[in-house]
Design a protein around this motif. Sequence first.
Motif, PDB file in Angstrom:
ATOM      1  N   LEU A  12       0.830  -1.199   0.000  1.00 35.55           N
ATOM      2  CA  LEU A  12       0.000   0.000   0.000  1.00 35.55           C
ATOM      3  C   LEU A  12       0.868   1.253   0.000  1.00 35.55           C
ATOM      4  CD1 LEU A  12      -3.037  -0.736   2.291  1.00 35.55           C
ATOM      5  CD2 LEU A  12      -3.080   0.812   0.344  1.00 35.55           C
ATOM      6  N   LEU A  13       1.892   1.242   0.890  1.00 33.08           N
ATOM      7  CA  LEU A  13       2.760   2.410   0.979  1.00 33.08           C
ATOM      8  C   LEU A  13       3.463   2.647  -0.350  1.00 33.08           C
ATOM      9  CD1 LEU A  13       4.345   2.130   4.528  1.00 33.08           C
ATOM     10  CD2 LEU A  13       2.923   3.967   3.646  1.00 33.08           C
ATOM     11  N   GLN A  14       3.942   1.576  -0.952  1.00 35.27           N
ATOM     12  CA  GLN A  14       4.659   1.718  -2.223  1.00 35.27           C
ATOM     13  C   GLN A  14       3.752   2.315  -3.292  1.00 35.27           C
ATOM     14  OE1 GLN A  14       8.073   0.709  -3.134  1.00 35.27           O
ATOM     15  NE2 GLN A  14       7.433   2.086  -4.766  1.00 35.27           N
ATOM     16  N   PHE A  15       2.554   1.753  -3.399  1.00 30.74           N
ATOM     17  CA  PHE A  15       1.652   2.250  -4.431  1.00 30.74           C
ATOM     18  C   PHE A  15       1.167   3.661  -4.122  1.00 30.74           C
ATOM     19  CE2 PHE A  15       1.385  -0.827  -7.607  1.00 30.74           C
ATOM     20  CZ  PHE A  15       1.495  -2.080  -7.049  1.00 30.74           C
ATOM     21  N   ALA A  16       0.983   3.933  -2.826  1.00 27.49           N
ATOM     22  CA  ALA A  16       0.577   5.287  -2.464  1.00 27.49           C
ATOM     23  C   ALA A  16       1.671   6.271  -2.851  1.00 27.49           C
ATOM     24  CB  ALA A  16       0.273   5.369  -0.979  1.00 27.49           C
ATOM     25  N   PHE A  17       2.911   5.887  -2.609  1.00 25.04           N
ATOM     26  CA  PHE A  17       4.015   6.767  -2.983  1.00 25.04           C
ATOM     27  C   PHE A  17       4.053   6.965  -4.500  1.00 25.04           C
ATOM     28  CE2 PHE A  17       7.905   8.960  -2.506  1.00 25.04           C
ATOM     29  CZ  PHE A  17       8.698   8.622  -3.585  1.00 25.04           C
ATOM     30  N   ASN A  18       3.945   5.846  -5.228  1.00 22.28           N
ATOM     31  CA  ASN A  18       3.907   5.974  -6.687  1.00 22.28           C
ATOM     32  C   ASN A  18       2.776   6.893  -7.107  1.00 22.28           C
ATOM     33  OD1 ASN A  18       5.962   4.155  -6.747  1.00 22.28           O
ATOM     34  ND2 ASN A  18       4.736   2.436  -7.483  1.00 22.28           N
ATOM     35  N   GLY A 253      -5.392  16.492  -9.472  1.00 21.95           N
ATOM     36  CA  GLY A 253      -4.307  15.685 -10.011  1.00 21.95           C
ATOM     37  C   GLY A 253      -3.793  14.662  -9.016  1.00 21.95           C
ATOM     38  N   LEU A 254      -3.604  15.101  -7.771  1.00 25.64           N
ATOM     39  CA  LEU A 254      -3.119  14.176  -6.743  1.00 25.64           C
ATOM     40  C   LEU A 254      -4.091  13.023  -6.546  1.00 25.64           C
ATOM     41  CD1 LEU A 254      -1.566  16.366  -3.924  1.00 25.64           C
ATOM     42  CD2 LEU A 254      -0.461  14.592  -5.266  1.00 25.64           C
ATOM     43  N   MET A 255      -5.368  13.390  -6.517  1.00 29.77           N
ATOM     44  CA  MET A 255      -6.398  12.367  -6.320  1.00 29.77           C
ATOM     45  C   MET A 255      -6.348  11.332  -7.429  1.00 29.77           C
ATOM     46  SD  MET A 255     -10.302  13.249  -5.443  1.00 29.77           S
ATOM     47  CE  MET A 255     -11.088  12.030  -6.446  1.00 29.77           C
ATOM     48  N   MET A 256      -6.215  11.812  -8.653  1.00 26.04           N
ATOM     49  CA  MET A 256      -6.157  10.915  -9.797  1.00 26.04           C
ATOM     50  C   MET A 256      -4.969   9.979  -9.694  1.00 26.04           C
ATOM     51  SD  MET A 256      -6.823  13.399 -12.948  1.00 26.04           S
ATOM     52  CE  MET A 256      -5.938  12.299 -14.048  1.00 26.04           C
ATOM     53  N   GLY A 257      -3.809  10.567  -9.376  1.00 27.25           N
ATOM     54  CA  GLY A 257      -2.597   9.763  -9.292  1.00 27.25           C
ATOM     55  C   GLY A 257      -2.728   8.667  -8.246  1.00 27.25           C
ATOM     56  N   LEU A 258      -3.248   9.055  -7.084  1.00 27.55           N
ATOM     57  CA  LEU A 258      -3.418   8.072  -6.011  1.00 27.55           C
ATOM     58  C   LEU A 258      -4.421   7.002  -6.411  1.00 27.55           C
ATOM     59  CD1 LEU A 258      -3.334  10.422  -2.917  1.00 27.55           C
ATOM     60  CD2 LEU A 258      -1.801   8.502  -3.368  1.00 27.55           C
ATOM     61  N   ALA A 259      -5.551   7.440  -6.959  1.00 29.07           N
ATOM     62  CA  ALA A 259      -6.594   6.474  -7.330  1.00 29.07           C
ATOM     63  C   ALA A 259      -6.077   5.501  -8.378  1.00 29.07           C
ATOM     64  CB  ALA A 259      -7.826   7.209  -7.851  1.00 29.07           C
ATOM     65  N   GLU A 260      -5.357   6.015  -9.364  1.00 30.81           N
ATOM     66  CA  GLU A 260      -4.850   5.138 -10.415  1.00 30.81           C
ATOM     67  C   GLU A 260      -3.918   4.086  -9.857  1.00 30.81           C
ATOM     68  OE1 GLU A 260      -2.907   7.094 -13.586  1.00 30.81           O
ATOM     69  OE2 GLU A 260      -4.753   7.883 -14.451  1.00 30.81           O
ATOM     70  N   ASN A 261      -3.007   4.512  -8.978  1.00 31.10           N
ATOM     71  CA  ASN A 261      -2.009   3.579  -8.499  1.00 31.10           C
ATOM     72  C   ASN A 261      -2.536   2.631  -7.436  1.00 31.10           C
ATOM     73  OD1 ASN A 261       0.951   3.945  -9.547  1.00 31.10           O
ATOM     74  ND2 ASN A 261      -0.091   5.901  -9.657  1.00 31.10           N
ATOM     75  N   LEU A 262      -3.405   3.142  -6.579  1.00 30.59           N
ATOM     76  CA  LEU A 262      -3.989   2.230  -5.599  1.00 30.59           C
ATOM     77  C   LEU A 262      -4.953   1.276  -6.292  1.00 30.59           C
ATOM     78  CD1 LEU A 262      -4.437   4.701  -2.621  1.00 30.59           C
ATOM     79  CD2 LEU A 262      -2.810   2.828  -2.850  1.00 30.59           C
ATOM     80  N   GLY A 263      -5.544   1.755  -7.390  1.00 29.69           N
ATOM     81  CA  GLY A 263      -6.466   0.907  -8.128  1.00 29.69           C
ATOM     82  C   GLY A 263      -5.784  -0.313  -8.734  1.00 29.69           C
ATOM     83  N   ILE A 264      -4.478  -0.198  -8.995  1.00 29.07           N
ATOM     84  CA  ILE A 264      -3.758  -1.322  -9.583  1.00 29.07           C
ATOM     85  C   ILE A 264      -3.817  -2.539  -8.683  1.00 29.07           C
ATOM     86  CG2 ILE A 264      -1.524  -2.158 -10.367  1.00 29.07           C
ATOM     87  CD1 ILE A 264      -0.768   0.485 -11.224  1.00 29.07           C
ATOM     88  N   ILE A 275      -9.479   4.329 -14.868  1.00 25.87           N
ATOM     89  CA  ILE A 275      -9.862   4.761 -13.517  1.00 25.87           C
ATOM     90  C   ILE A 275     -10.058   6.270 -13.475  1.00 25.87           C
ATOM     91  CG2 ILE A 275      -9.137   4.873 -11.120  1.00 25.87           C
ATOM     92  CD1 ILE A 275      -7.638   2.321 -11.497  1.00 25.87           C
ATOM     93  N   SER A 276      -9.073   6.987 -14.030  1.00 26.42           N
ATOM     94  CA  SER A 276      -9.180   8.440 -14.005  1.00 26.42           C
ATOM     95  C   SER A 276     -10.425   8.904 -14.730  1.00 26.42           C
ATOM     96  CB  SER A 276      -7.956   9.071 -14.669  1.00 26.42           C
ATOM     97  OG  SER A 276      -6.864   8.962 -13.827  1.00 26.42           O
ATOM     98  N   PHE A 277     -10.667   8.285 -15.856  1.00 23.99           N
ATOM     99  CA  PHE A 277     -11.822   8.657 -16.644  1.00 23.99           C
ATOM    100  C   PHE A 277     -13.102   8.432 -15.858  1.00 23.99           C
ATOM    101  CE2 PHE A 277     -14.464   9.400 -20.094  1.00 23.99           C
ATOM    102  CZ  PHE A 277     -15.263   8.313 -20.369  1.00 23.99           C
ATOM    103  N   LEU A 278     -13.168   7.295 -15.176  1.00 29.43           N
ATOM    104  CA  LEU A 278     -14.373   6.989 -14.406  1.00 29.43           C
ATOM    105  C   LEU A 278     -14.541   7.958 -13.247  1.00 29.43           C
ATOM    106  CD1 LEU A 278     -14.178   3.119 -14.493  1.00 29.43           C
ATOM    107  CD2 LEU A 278     -15.874   4.564 -15.594  1.00 29.43           C
ATOM    108  N   ILE A 279     -13.419   8.356 -12.634  1.00 26.76           N
ATOM    109  CA  ILE A 279     -13.505   9.361 -11.571  1.00 26.76           C
ATOM    110  C   ILE A 279     -14.127  10.632 -12.118  1.00 26.76           C
ATOM    111  CG2 ILE A 279     -12.180  10.857 -10.050  1.00 26.76           C
ATOM    112  CD1 ILE A 279     -10.197   8.674  -9.694  1.00 26.76           C
ATOM    113  N   LEU A 280     -13.642  11.017 -13.309  1.00 26.35           N
ATOM    114  CA  LEU A 280     -14.171  12.228 -13.922  1.00 26.35           C
ATOM    115  C   LEU A 280     -15.670  12.124 -14.130  1.00 26.35           C
ATOM    116  CD1 LEU A 280     -13.761  14.936 -15.430  1.00 26.35           C
ATOM    117  CD2 LEU A 280     -13.608  13.591 -17.504  1.00 26.35           C
ATOM    118  N   ILE A 281     -16.084  11.014 -14.740  1.00 25.73           N
ATOM    119  CA  ILE A 281     -17.512  10.838 -15.015  1.00 25.73           C
ATOM    120  C   ILE A 281     -18.304  10.894 -13.718  1.00 25.73           C
ATOM    121  CG2 ILE A 281     -19.244   9.257 -15.873  1.00 25.73           C
ATOM    122  CD1 ILE A 281     -17.760  10.408 -18.082  1.00 25.73           C
TER     123      ILE A 281
END
Lengths: 301, 288
Positions: A12-18, A253-264, A275-281
């Motif tokens: 989790l920490l690794q992906f959160a950092f990414n 932007g931060l939210m997107m980055g976190l969501a994308e990487n944690l989503g992996i 994921i980002s697209f769905l967040i937008l929608i």
Amino acid sequence: MAIPGVGLVELLLQFAFNGLVVGSLYAMLGLSFGLIYWTTRIFHFAHGVVYAAAGYVVYVFVVRLDMPTPVGIAAAFVVAAAMGMACEFFVYRPMRRRNSPPMVSLVASLGLFVVFQNLFVIAFTADPRPLSQSYFQPLEIGPITTTWLKIATILVGVALFLVVIGFLYRTRAGTAVRAVVDNPSMAAVVGIDLDRAYLMTYAVGSVLVVPAAYLVTLDRGASPDMGLPALLAAAIAVFVGGVGAIPAAAFGGLMMGLAENLGILRIGAEWQSAISFLILIAFLLVRPSGIFGGRVRKVQV
Amino acid sequence: MDYVVFLATIVGIYVILATSYNLLFGYAGLLSIAHAVFYGVGAYACSLALLRLGVSFPFALIAAMVVSAAVAALLAVPSLRLTGDYLVVASFGFQLIVYSVLLNWKAVTRGPMGLPGIPKPDLFGLRISSSIELLIFVYAVTAICGLVVWRLSRSGFGRVLKALREDEVAAMACGKNVTAYKVTAFVVAGALAGAAGALYASTISFIDPQSFTLNESFFILTTVIVGGAGSFWGGVVGAIVLWVVPESLRFLDLPQTVAGPLRQVAYGALLIGFMMFRPQGIIGEVKQ
């Protein structure tokens, strides 16, 4: 998703950092695009190729012309500002004079994007053009594996955010920009020269995209299609961040980055962009004003 | 000669694409850069129906249209709440995601390897064998699609779409069910684009995701802009112009790595040029 020998917390920490790293890039893109978008209300598609151009300029100066990196970056600033201002001066401004509907400017901007992206293909081929230096030595901070480049990305992101805040709230030019964002007609009434404000906005916005372009070029090289995903990310960050709230694009932007990487952790990596697209929608349907936005004006098209 | 027939067939397919997109963008003012999605989904649906299910072409064509229409309805949902720029971004993302699906869903689409060996259309036992027969068949379908768009655009439906484009709130105030009209516009445009995709698959006999990228959506947009958004013949003229003119440049004998991007540069330049000097396109809209 389980990796033997690595606990869930470490993962989790690794992906959160990414996510923070990628999010910082998205934040920078969102800030630069948001400044232009909320001030001028033009969907400046060409921002994507200004970004790509910045990457190529650094490549040309550092690799082809053998100049030191700071010179390359300075050149990128100049070229980016020039490109942005040229779009405003030669394309958007004449359309404004003619009272063209916003869609006309949007399609023209799309045209600019297509033209420049393909000029890059002709000039540099479709292969990525890397910079010679690399900051890839991995380093470990506690449970997280990272590189200097990634840490630098986060730091630059923070710095850029502070620069934007400083510009908007501590300078006269920035205050003028905020006035135009809020109400262009009123701004004109109190004596703000809209033409000059727009020109400056394009200059500043284009300059602000250079650090992200440089960081990505360091990481993966400059390629002609680098502008497209960057533009999409920028737009999503801006819209999620909120109507009229330029700094909020950073949070988007931060939210997107976190969501994308944690989503992996749950979904395969190739579905990341979805994921980002769905967040937008989701945001646009549920809270169109975004996280920090003001009223949603029914944008005329 | 064979080449001319082939080009003419492709032009027919693109006339369908352009007129269907014109309905969405020119009439209803819904700027989506995802039209290649409906085109591609239709092509894949038709190909899979022909190859995996072994049905005859008319059924595959209908399958393509239905699937494309369904996907179009999906994109229609965000369009109900989103205006202008937001819809552009949503369609942008939609296009990229569907492309990603076509590329990554290897089990169904074979990813980048594409679907080869797609048979030419067969109609109730008669298989089309020559390129002339194919041309006639494609043009027949094109004519039918054109007729559909023509009737729609001339009718009250077309007028309401234009009203939506000009002032959605006013249209609502007149009691028009905006949702129904928008979704219908998307579904019809999507179904027609799906038909074009089916024809394309059968004509080229091999499809892969590369034919249905964002560049393709840009191209379709360009045909409508150049030809004239909002006027029926605009789509037709645009498709013809944008295929015939670059093809004649072939005789300039440029290396492929330059010719491809140079063509795109020309499209982009056309977009800019028309927006600056003649936004209504070649035909221009007939103001009633």
